[in-house]
Design an enzyme around this catalytic site. Structure first.
Site, short mmCIF file in Angstrom:
data_model
loop_
_atom_site.label_atom_id
_atom_site.label_comp_id
_atom_site.label_asym_id
_atom_site.label_seq_id
_atom_site.Cartn_x
_atom_site.Cartn_y
_atom_site.Cartn_z
N ASP A 101 0.86 -1.19 0.00
CA ASP A 101 0.00 0.00 0.00
C ASP A 101 0.89 1.23 0.00
O ASP A 101 1.60 1.50 0.99
CB ASP A 101 -0.87 -0.05 1.27
CG ASP A 101 -2.19 0.66 1.10
OD1 ASP A 101 -2.21 1.71 0.45
OD2 ASP A 101 -3.19 0.15 1.64
N ASP A 202 -2.77 4.73 -2.49
CA ASP A 202 -3.76 5.37 -1.62
C ASP A 202 -4.18 6.74 -2.18
O ASP A 202 -3.30 7.54 -2.53
CB ASP A 202 -3.11 5.53 -0.24
CG ASP A 202 -4.07 6.02 0.82
OD1 ASP A 202 -5.01 5.29 1.15
OD2 ASP A 202 -3.86 7.14 1.34
N GLU A 257 -6.48 3.94 -5.80
CA GLU A 257 -7.70 4.34 -5.12
C GLU A 257 -8.05 5.73 -5.65
O GLU A 257 -7.38 6.71 -5.35
CB GLU A 257 -7.50 4.40 -3.61
CG GLU A 257 -8.80 4.72 -2.89
CD GLU A 257 -8.64 5.13 -1.44
OE1 GLU A 257 -9.63 5.09 -0.71
OE2 GLU A 257 -7.51 5.49 -1.03
N HIS A 319 -11.21 -1.96 4.30
CA HIS A 319 -11.00 -1.53 5.68
C HIS A 319 -11.61 -0.17 5.99
O HIS A 319 -11.41 0.36 7.08
CB HIS A 319 -9.49 -1.49 5.96
CG HIS A 319 -8.81 -0.45 5.10
ND1 HIS A 319 -8.73 -0.55 3.72
CD2 HIS A 319 -8.22 0.72 5.40
CE1 HIS A 319 -8.13 0.50 3.23
NE2 HIS A 319 -7.80 1.29 4.23
N ASP A 320 -12.33 0.42 5.02
CA ASP A 320 -12.91 1.75 5.22
C ASP A 320 -14.42 1.74 5.32
O ASP A 320 -15.02 2.78 5.60
CB ASP A 320 -12.52 2.67 4.05
CG ASP A 320 -11.05 3.06 4.08
OD1 ASP A 320 -10.47 3.10 5.17
OD2 ASP A 320 -10.50 3.32 2.99
C1 NOJ Z 1 -7.68 5.86 2.12
C2 NOJ Z 1 -7.43 4.72 3.04
O1 NOJ Z 1 -8.07 3.58 2.54
C3 NOJ Z 1 -7.92 5.14 4.40
O2 NOJ Z 1 -7.91 4.07 5.32
C4 NOJ Z 1 -7.07 6.28 4.89
O3 NOJ Z 1 -7.59 6.76 6.12
C5 NOJ Z 1 -7.03 7.42 3.87
N1 NOJ Z 1 -6.86 6.98 2.53
C6 NOJ Z 1 -5.90 8.36 4.18
O4 NOJ Z 1 -4.67 7.78 3.82
#
Ligand code: NOJ
Length: 513
Positions: A101, A202, A257, A319-320
Site C-alpha cells: 500500500d 492510496d 484508489e 478496511h474503510d
Molecule cells: C484511504 C485509506 O483507505 C484510508 O484508510 C485512509 O484513512 C485514507 N486513505 C488516508 O490515507
C-alpha cells in the site's frame, strides 16, 4: 515464479490483508508479517492469486499506517525487512503475488521530510509540502479535512498554514515539486528491487493540485474534496509513476484508489494504457441491496471500461466501509449471492480478509474505538479457531467480530457447505474458465428481482442467475445448463431446473461442455 508475460493482474483475484488484524504471533495483540507468512498455506488453499497488505511501514499510527514516517522500512510492530523478505519469498514460492500500500498523497508529520519542511520557511524542503499564508487569520482556503474540521493547520513557529486533506498528522506532499516526485519514485524502486509485484496507491487522485488552491464552490464547501477532486495535473504524475513501474520486468502493477463516484469519471485514470493498470470502482461498495441498482452500476462500468486497457476492478468490502454482510442487514444468504456475483464479473475482484467467512462488523464500544474515522468495526481481528483466543496468543487490539466461536477459519474449513467453501469453489471455477476471467459480459432480461448475465469467450459460456428477492423465482432455459457453483452447495453439478429459492444464486455452464 513467472517474471514476465501476460498481465497477471487481469487474471488475478486479490486478497486484501489488514496486517494489524490478520494474526498476531509475538503476543502484543497486533497482527504481524509472521502471522501472514504462517498462513500462506490457507491463502493458497483458498485460491487467491495475490495479496495486498495495508501499510506496513514505520508509522506513528495516527491513521494506522496511512501516516508513513519512512517508506523504506517495516514498522517494528509488524516485523522487519528480513521478515518481509521471507514472507515475499514464501508467497512467491506458492505463486502468490504481493502488493504493498503506497501512501502517495501525504506522509506522517513525523516523516523527516516534513520535520525539515516545517523547521523554517527557508528550509530546502519547505516546498515539499503545501504551505500558504492565511487569510486574515483564517485558513488559506475553504477546504475541509476528510476527518472533520479545516484541511489546514497553523504552524505557530513559522506563521504559515500547511494542507492536510486527512489528519493534521498527515500533511499533503507537494507533487508539483519534481524533487518530491523523484523521491517518491525512489520508494517504489526500493520495494520493486526487493521483488514486490505491485502497489495499491492510496487516494492517488489527490496528488495533482492547482497551486492556486482556489476555494471550493459554495455548494461543495461543506464537503471535503476526496470524492470529487479530479485535477488534470494528476495525469502526467501518474504517467511518470507508470514509467517507473514499466522500467522493471515482471509486470509490476498499480491499482489506484480514485474515490470518484461514477465509472465514467474513473476511466481517464487508465490513460492510454500509460497511467494506472487498474482503478478501484467502488460503486458496489456503496450500493444498496437492490438488483436494479446493481444492473445499472455493472452496465455503467461495462460501458465506461470498454477499452481493452481499462480493465475493471470490483470491490464489496475493505478496511474503510462496513463489511458487506453488515451492510446487507446481517443476511448470510445475501453475502453469498454477492460473492457469487463479485467473482463472476468481468474484471479483477478484490476480496477483504474475513469476507470469505461471512464476517459481520464487530460491535465496538465507544470507549474501545481507536480509529479517527470510526472504521473499527470492519477492522476486527480474524478468528482462526473456535478455541479461547481464536488462535491469537494475546487479547487483540480490537474486539472479536460476532459469533467467532463458530464463525472462524478452522470451523468453516471443516464444513463443506460453509460460505468459506463457496468462495473457494468460486475461485476454482473462475480459474478454470476463460469465459469468467476474460469473456464478454451481457445482461440477460429476467424478473425484476433477478440479476442475470452471460459471460463468453472463445465459444465457452457461463451464466449467472442471482435472486436478490424474498420469494422463489423461475428463470427459463431449463435442462440446457448445469450448476457449476451454487450458493447452496447441494445445487452443484445438478441440471439447472430454472428455479431459485429466495436469496440464492447459481453459476451455470452448458450441459454439453
Ligand atoms: C484511504 C485509506 O483507505 C484510508 O484508510 C485512509 O484513512 C485514507 N486513505 C488516508 O490515507
Amino acid at each position: 515464479m513467472k517474471t514476465s508475460g501476460a498481465a497477471w493482474w487481469r487474471d488475478a483475484v486479490v486478497y486484501q490483508i489488514y496486517p494489524r488484524s490478520f494474526l498476531d504471533t509475538d503476543g502484543d495483540g497486533i497482527g504481524d508479517l509472521e502471522g501472514i507468512r504462517r498462513n500462506l498455506e490457507y491463502l493458497a488453499w483458498l485460491g487467491v492469486d495475490a495479496i495486498w497488505l495495508s501499510p506496513i511501514f514505520p508509522s506513528p499510527m495516527a491513521d494506522f499506517g496511512y501516516d508513513v514516517s519512512n517508506y523504506c522500512d517495516v514498522d517494528l510492530v509488524f516485523g522487519d525487512l528480513a521478515s518481509f523478505d521471507r514472507l515475499l519469498d514464501e508467497a512467491h514460492q506458492r505463486g502468490i503475488r504481493v502488493m504493498l500500500d503506497w501512501v502517495a498523497n501525504h506522509t506522517s508529520d513525523r516523516h523527516p521530510w516534513f520535520e525539515e519542511s516545517r523547521s523554517s520557511p527557508e528550509s530546502p524542503r519547505r516546498d515539499w509540502y503545501i504551505w500558504r499564508d492565511g487569510k486574515a487569520g483564517k485558513p488559506p482556503n475553504n477546504w475541509k479535512s476528510a476527518f472533520g474540521g479545516p484541511a489546514w493547520t497553523y504552524d505557530e513557529a513559522t506563521e504559515q498554514w500547511y494542507l492536510h486533506i486527512f489528519l493534521p498528522e498527515q500533511p499533503d506532499l507537494n507533487w508539483q515539486n519534481p524533487d518530491v516526485a523523484a523521491a517518491m519514485h525512489e520508494t517504489l524502486r526500493f520495494w520493486m528491487d526487493r521483488g514486490v509485484d505491485g502497489f495499491r496507491a492510496d487516494v492517488v487522485h489527490l496528488i495533482g493540485k492547482d497551486p492556486e488552491l482556489p476555494d471550493r464552490p459554495e455548494h461543495l464547501a461543506h464537503r471535503h474534496p476526496v470524492s470529487d477532486h479530479d485535477d488534470p495535473r494528476t495525469h502526467p504524475l501518474l504517467r511518470s509513476i507508470r514509467t517507473v513501474l514499466d522500467s522493471y520486468d515482471g509486470d509490476r502493477a498499480m491499482v489506484g484508489e480514485v474515490n470518484l463516484r461514477s465509472a465514467v469519471s474513473l476511466r481517464p485514470y487508465y490513460g492510454q494504457a500509460d497511467e494506472l493498470h487498474m482503478v478501484f470502482n467502488f460503486s458496489l461498495l456503496f450500493a444498496k441491496w437492490d438488483p436494479s441498482r446493481w444492473r445499472e452500476l455493472i452496465a455503467d462500468a461495462e460501458a465506461a471500461f470498454a477499452a481493452p486497457h481499462a480493465w475493471p476492478v470490483w470491490v464489496l468490502s475493505n478496511h474503510d466501509r462496513p463489511r458487506q454482510r453488515t451492510r446487507y442487514g446481517g443476511s448470510e444468504d445475501r453475502a453469498r449471492v454477492a460473492a457469487l456475483v463479485l467473482l463472476t464479473l468481468r474484471g479483477t475482484p478484490f476480496l477483504y480478509a474475513g469476507e470469505e467467512l461471512g464476517l459481520e462488523d464487530a460491535a465496538v464500544a465507544e470507549s474501545e474505538l481507536r480509529d479517527p474515522g470510526l472504521r473499527d468495526g470492519c477492522r476486527a481481528p480474524i478468528p482462526w479457531s473456535g478455541a479461547p483466543g481464536h488462535g491469537w496468543p494475546a487479547e487483540p487490539w480490537l474486539p472479536w467480530p460476532p459469533d467467532a466461536d463458530s464463525r472462524n477459519i478452522a470451523a468453516l474449513r471443516d464444513d463443506e457447505g460453509s460460505i468459506l467453501h463457496l468462495y473457494r469453489r468460486l475461485l476454482g471455477a473462475r480459474r478454470r474458465s476463460i469465459a469468467l476471467r476474460n469473456g464478454t459480459w451481457e445482461l440477460l432480461e429476467g424478473p425484476p428481482e433477478v440479476l442475470a448475465y452471460e459471460r463468453s469467450e472463445h465459444g465457452e459460456r457461463r451464466r449467472v442467475v442471482a435472486n436478490f428477492g424474498e420469494a422463489p423465482v423461475a428463470f427459463g432455459s431449463r435442462s440446457e445448463w448445469v450448476v457449476e457453483v451454487g450458493t447452496r452447495a447441494a445445487l452443484d453439478e445438478m441440471t439447472w431446473d430454472g428455479a431459485l429459492r429466495p436469496g440464492e444464486a447459481v453459476l451455470l455452464r452448458p450441459v454439453d461442455e
